[in-house]
Design a protein around this motif. Structure first.
Motif: not given
Length: 240
Positions: A39, A42-43, A46-48, A128
């Motif tokens: 999380d 950023g992976v 929710e991002a997936c 990132p």
């Protein structure tokens, strides 16, 4: 990429009848910190979900060096440890406050399309920054091959229920280790030293998974097969 750390307290329910941490508890802790770290990077889930992709666990390897004490507060550490064209490696450690290593593990993950379930390249989502940590183990997690001899006698059976499912509606990876643990003979005088598990095909809600195992070359090897259609769900190799 910096390591991510969280503290956990060993609970009564985490211990077996001999006050040793159950093997699947380590995986529960590891997957929690992996999810939180994903999380942050950023992976995560929710991002997936926004990109219609999902993380899929292919293999786990864990080595247990010692067991924490009841109610002890431990630190769990994780980091992405490798990356190839098709998969990511993520490593873990559980340590005491004084730095004693209780367990270390590595895992192999891939991306899959949530609609078609087809595997995707590791570039399906971008981290990132580059992975730059050294892995805990050399090489890939081994492939556990099962011959027909190991599938002669059912040792244990487990029906997949709602409590086995994760937020994807899939059987959680640690629950397969619960099945393995429940199939083992009495472990009073034995501390589980290592487990390798290969996840092959998911077992679904309501299905019955039959566990087969045998001792071979100083290890216990085995598999889980779905009774309804005979498909091989997972294979494993375990040592004491």
């Amino acid at each position: 990429m910096a390591k991510y750390r969280e503290l956990f307290k060993i609970r009564t329910n985490d211990l077996d009848t001999y006050d040793r941490v159950k093997p699947y508890v380590y995986l529960d802790c590891f997957q929690d910190v992996a999810g939180h770290h994903a999380d942050i990077l950023g992976v995560g889930y929710e991002a997936c979900k926004k990109e219609n992709v999902a993380w899929v666990l292919m293999k786990n390897r864990i080595e247990i060096i010692n067991t924490p004490s009841p109610y002890e507060e431990v630190e769990v550490i994780t980091w992405p440890s490798s990356r190839s064209r098709i998969d990511y490696g993520r490593d873990y450690m559980m340590v005491s406050k004084t730095g004693e290593v209780y367990a270390k593990a590595t895992s192999q993950w891939v991306f899959a399309d949530m609609t078609t379930h087809k595997l995707l390249r590791s570039t399906a989502l971008s981290f990132p920054e580059e992975v730059d940590e050294n892995p805990l183990f050399e090489g890939k997690i081994e492939k556990v091959d099962i011959d027909e001899l190991v599938c002669n006698n059912i040792i244990h059976s487990h029906k997949i229920t709602n409590s086995d499912l994760d937020h994807y509606g899939h059987t959680n990876n640690a629950r397969y280790v619960v099945m393995i643990f429940d199939a083992l003979p009495n472990t009073k005088d034995k501390l589980i030293k290592s487990i390798v598990i290969n996840y092959l095909q998911e077992a679904h809600l309501g299905e019955l998974v039959d566990i087969y195992l045998e001792e071979k070359d100083g290890y216990i090897i085995g598999c889980g097969k779905v009774r309804e259609d005979g498909r091989l769900s997972f294979t494993f190799k375990l040592s004491f």
